[in-house]
Design a protein around this motif. Structure first.
Motif, PDB file in Angstrom:
ATOM      1  N   SER A  54      47.957 -36.262 -81.290  1.00  0.00           N
ATOM      2  CA  SER A  54      49.046 -35.480 -80.696  1.00  0.00           C
ATOM      3  C   SER A  54      48.692 -35.068 -79.266  1.00  0.00           C
ATOM      4  N   LEU A  55      49.707 -35.066 -78.422  1.00  0.00           N
ATOM      5  CA  LEU A  55      49.566 -34.619 -77.035  1.00  0.00           C
ATOM      6  C   LEU A  55      50.492 -33.431 -76.822  1.00  0.00           C
ATOM      7  N   ARG A  56      49.991 -32.400 -76.186  1.00  0.00           N
ATOM      8  CA  ARG A  56      50.818 -31.195 -76.021  1.00  0.00           C
ATOM      9  C   ARG A  56      52.074 -31.453 -75.199  1.00  0.00           C
ATOM     10  N   TYR A  57      52.062 -32.495 -74.374  1.00  0.00           N
ATOM     11  CA  TYR A  57      53.231 -32.724 -73.520  1.00  0.00           C
ATOM     12  C   TYR A  57      54.251 -33.683 -74.131  1.00  0.00           C
ATOM     13  N   GLU A  58      53.972 -34.247 -75.295  1.00  0.00           N
ATOM     14  CA  GLU A  58      54.864 -35.305 -75.762  1.00  0.00           C
ATOM     15  C   GLU A  58      56.227 -34.798 -76.226  1.00  0.00           C
ATOM     16  N   VAL A  59      56.290 -33.661 -76.895  1.00  0.00           N
ATOM     17  CA  VAL A  59      57.601 -33.172 -77.337  1.00  0.00           C
ATOM     18  C   VAL A  59      58.479 -32.836 -76.123  1.00  0.00           C
ATOM     19  N   PRO A  60      57.952 -32.198 -75.073  1.00  0.00           N
ATOM     20  CA  PRO A  60      58.774 -31.998 -73.875  1.00  0.00           C
ATOM     21  C   PRO A  60      59.280 -33.303 -73.254  1.00  0.00           C
ATOM     22  N   VAL A  61      58.495 -34.373 -73.353  1.00  0.00           N
ATOM     23  CA  VAL A  61      58.968 -35.673 -72.872  1.00  0.00           C
ATOM     24  C   VAL A  61      60.082 -36.194 -73.774  1.00  0.00           C
ATOM     25  N   PHE A  62      59.872 -36.100 -75.084  1.00  0.00           N
ATOM     26  CA  PHE A  62      60.870 -36.590 -76.028  1.00  0.00           C
ATOM     27  C   PHE A  62      62.156 -35.764 -75.991  1.00  0.00           C
ATOM     28  N   PHE A  83      64.114 -29.507 -80.335  1.00  0.00           N
ATOM     29  CA  PHE A  83      63.859 -29.867 -78.936  1.00  0.00           C
ATOM     30  C   PHE A  83      64.350 -28.790 -77.967  1.00  0.00           C
ATOM     31  N   ARG A  84      65.283 -27.957 -78.405  1.00  0.00           N
ATOM     32  CA  ARG A  84      65.850 -26.944 -77.518  1.00  0.00           C
ATOM     33  C   ARG A  84      64.823 -25.890 -77.105  1.00  0.00           C
ATOM     34  N   TYR A  85      63.733 -25.788 -77.836  1.00  0.00           N
ATOM     35  CA  TYR A  85      62.715 -24.792 -77.513  1.00  0.00           C
ATOM     36  C   TYR A  85      61.842 -25.199 -76.321  1.00  0.00           C
ATOM     37  N   PHE A  86      61.895 -26.473 -75.936  1.00  0.00           N
ATOM     38  CA  PHE A  86      60.929 -27.001 -74.978  1.00  0.00           C
ATOM     39  C   PHE A  86      61.516 -27.220 -73.596  1.00  0.00           C
ATOM     40  N   THR A  87      60.715 -26.916 -72.575  1.00  0.00           N
ATOM     41  CA  THR A  87      61.059 -27.267 -71.195  1.00  0.00           C
ATOM     42  C   THR A  87      60.816 -28.766 -71.037  1.00  0.00           C
ATOM     43  N   PRO A  88      61.844 -29.557 -70.743  1.00  0.00           N
ATOM     44  CA  PRO A  88      61.659 -31.011 -70.662  1.00  0.00           C
ATOM     45  C   PRO A  88      60.723 -31.425 -69.529  1.00  0.00           C
ATOM     46  N   ILE A  89      60.042 -32.541 -69.747  1.00  0.00           N
ATOM     47  CA  ILE A  89      59.215 -33.170 -68.725  1.00  0.00           C
ATOM     48  C   ILE A  89      59.813 -34.537 -68.418  1.00  0.00           C
ATOM     49  N   ASP A  90      59.960 -34.853 -67.152  1.00  0.00           N
ATOM     50  CA  ASP A  90      60.482 -36.149 -66.738  1.00  0.00           C
ATOM     51  C   ASP A  90      59.532 -37.248 -67.221  1.00  0.00           C
ATOM     52  N   PRO A  91      60.004 -38.228 -68.024  1.00  0.00           N
ATOM     53  CA  PRO A  91      59.126 -39.308 -68.495  1.00  0.00           C
ATOM     54  C   PRO A  91      58.445 -40.067 -67.366  1.00  0.00           C
ATOM     55  N   ALA A  92      59.031 -40.053 -66.172  1.00  0.00           N
ATOM     56  CA  ALA A  92      58.428 -40.760 -65.037  1.00  0.00           C
ATOM     57  C   ALA A  92      57.067 -40.178 -64.666  1.00  0.00           C
ATOM     58  N   LEU A  93      56.798 -38.924 -65.064  1.00  0.00           N
ATOM     59  CA  LEU A  93      55.512 -38.292 -64.739  1.00  0.00           C
ATOM     60  C   LEU A  93      54.392 -38.736 -65.675  1.00  0.00           C
ATOM     61  N   ARG A 150      57.622 -24.295 -84.814  1.00  0.00           N
ATOM     62  CA  ARG A 150      58.711 -24.838 -84.002  1.00  0.00           C
ATOM     63  C   ARG A 150      58.798 -26.362 -84.086  1.00  0.00           C
ATOM     64  N   PHE A 151      57.654 -27.039 -84.267  1.00  0.00           N
ATOM     65  CA  PHE A 151      57.675 -28.498 -84.317  1.00  0.00           C
ATOM     66  C   PHE A 151      56.481 -28.982 -85.136  1.00  0.00           C
ATOM     67  N   LYS A 152      56.761 -29.743 -86.205  1.00  0.00           N
ATOM     68  CA  LYS A 152      55.701 -30.252 -87.078  1.00  0.00           C
ATOM     69  C   LYS A 152      54.996 -31.454 -86.444  1.00  0.00           C
ATOM     70  N   GLY A 153      53.717 -31.593 -86.757  1.00  0.00           N
ATOM     71  CA  GLY A 153      52.977 -32.757 -86.281  1.00  0.00           C
ATOM     72  C   GLY A 153      53.600 -34.065 -86.762  1.00  0.00           C
ATOM     73  N   THR A 154      54.091 -34.085 -88.006  1.00  0.00           N
ATOM     74  CA  THR A 154      54.723 -35.306 -88.521  1.00  0.00           C
ATOM     75  C   THR A 154      55.994 -35.641 -87.754  1.00  0.00           C
ATOM     76  N   TRP A 155      56.656 -34.635 -87.191  1.00  0.00           N
ATOM     77  CA  TRP A 155      57.863 -34.895 -86.407  1.00  0.00           C
ATOM     78  C   TRP A 155      57.543 -35.645 -85.116  1.00  0.00           C
ATOM     79  N   MET A 156      56.322 -35.463 -84.613  1.00  0.00           N
ATOM     80  CA  MET A 156      55.936 -36.209 -83.420  1.00  0.00           C
ATOM     81  C   MET A 156      55.968 -37.702 -83.717  1.00  0.00           C
ATOM     82  N   ARG A 157      55.544 -38.074 -84.924  1.00  0.00           N
ATOM     83  CA  ARG A 157      55.489 -39.494 -85.257  1.00  0.00           C
ATOM     84  C   ARG A 157      56.869 -40.110 -85.422  1.00  0.00           C
TER      85      ARG A 157
END
Length: 314
Positions: free
Chosen positions: A247-255, A286-296, A192-199
């Motif tokens: 990599s952090l498991r929560y970063e794609v939901p933030v992005f 990104f549509r696969y992920f439940t977003p996380i508010d960046p403020a958290l 669903r999301f490549k590690g290189t895509w995080m960068r």
């Protein structure tokens, strides 16, 4: 290593704050293990070389390592190898196949000065850490900083070329680290999301937050960045004493909160771009992920290097 999408979304929905804390604790453990290796290598050299591709979080990781080492009583200096760029000479600068200046090339660095710096620091001698002025594309040694390492001190030099043959190769006694976002995210066996895509997401979001108009250029130039990584950075990661997955498991939901501006910028990327299809797949994912508010996101999170509002000064 791969993360599972279903687990990520479930933990976000159950308790996002607890999930973020869990992920940051996991990353801190990786840094503690790296600190153990650095301390073990101090008898050989007070120099630590930290490499990794663009968007890997080198700067924050170096600062976090400094914090961990100082907690253990080791006085630590973090130095960006960007300050060792040579004053740019457009007539002799290395070029890409397209004829542009190759800003990813290690030939832009003053390898001899780095070699001399590492040698003198290992001997307990004074050196001048130069200052590179990016606005003028020149090194200003008059704005340099004096540095000398005493018995219980180390210096972490961080930069994309730190493990290059002409840097780490001249100083095999130095402790070497390689950092990158290395974990894909899967749903079962489906990627669903490549590690290189995080960068690239990190770089793009940073540009969106701090540079605004550079977002289209960031996406357009990703193919050249990846080409430079494969040529100048990845071949040397086998030299690392420690490899850190940033990599952090929560970063794609933030992005995922930035998907809309990324999609708008992508509409301006030329269809003949070598990474055009991949960039569209990235933004769509990104549509696969439940977003996380960046403020958290905690102020000391590595992710703050890219979304801003962090407690570290770069």
């Amino acid at each position: 290593m791969a993360y599972q999408l279903t687990e990520i979304n479930q933990k976000i929905q159950a308790d996002p704050k607890a999930f973020l804390a869990e992920c940051d604790t996991s990353y801190q453990k990786r840094l503690e293990d790296a600190a153990d290796r650095i301390i073990a290598g101090m008898a050989e050299s007070p120099v630590v070389l930290l490499s990794g591709p663009s968007g890997s979080g080198k700067t924050t990781t170096a600062l976090k390592l400094e914090q961990e080492l100082e907690r253990r009583g080791i006085n630590t200096h973090t130095i960006s190898m960007d300050n060792y760029f040579k004053t740019l000479n457009r007539s002799t600068a290395p070029r890409t196949p397209e004829g542009d200046i190759d800003y990813e090339s290690p030939l832009l660095l003053d390898m001899d000065l780095l070699d001399d710096t590492f040698t003198k620091l290992s001997r307990g001698e004074w050196v001048v850490v130069p200052k590179f002025e990016f606005a003028r594309q020149m090194r200003n040694d008059s704005r340099g900083t004096l540095l000398k390492l005493d018995k219980n001190e180390i210096a972490i030099f961080e930069g994309i070329h730190a493990l290059n043959d002409d840097i780490a190769g001249r100083h095999p006694e130095a402790t070497t680290l390689y950092i990158s976002a290395r974990s894909d995210i899967r749903e079962g066996e489906d990627l669903r999301f490549k590690g290189t895509w995080m960068r690239i997401s990190r770089r793009a979001v940073r540009d969106y937050n701090f540079r605004g108009t550079d977002l289209v250029e960031t996406l357009s130039m990703w193919y050249n960045v990846r080409r430079g990584e494969k040529r100048y950075i990845s071949p040397f990661k086998g030299r690392a004493d420690v490899i850190i997955d940033s990599s952090l498991r929560y970063e794609v939901p933030v992005f995922a909160n930035y998907a809309a501006p990324l999609r708008e910028a992508l509409d301006q990327v030329a269809p003949d771009n070598e990474r055009f299809q991949e960039l569209h797949e990235l933004v769509d994912a990104f549509r696969y992920f439940t977003p996380i508010d960046p403020a958290l996101v905690p102020a000391d999170s590595l992710l703050r290097e890219f979304i801003g509002g962090g407690s570290y000064h770069y």
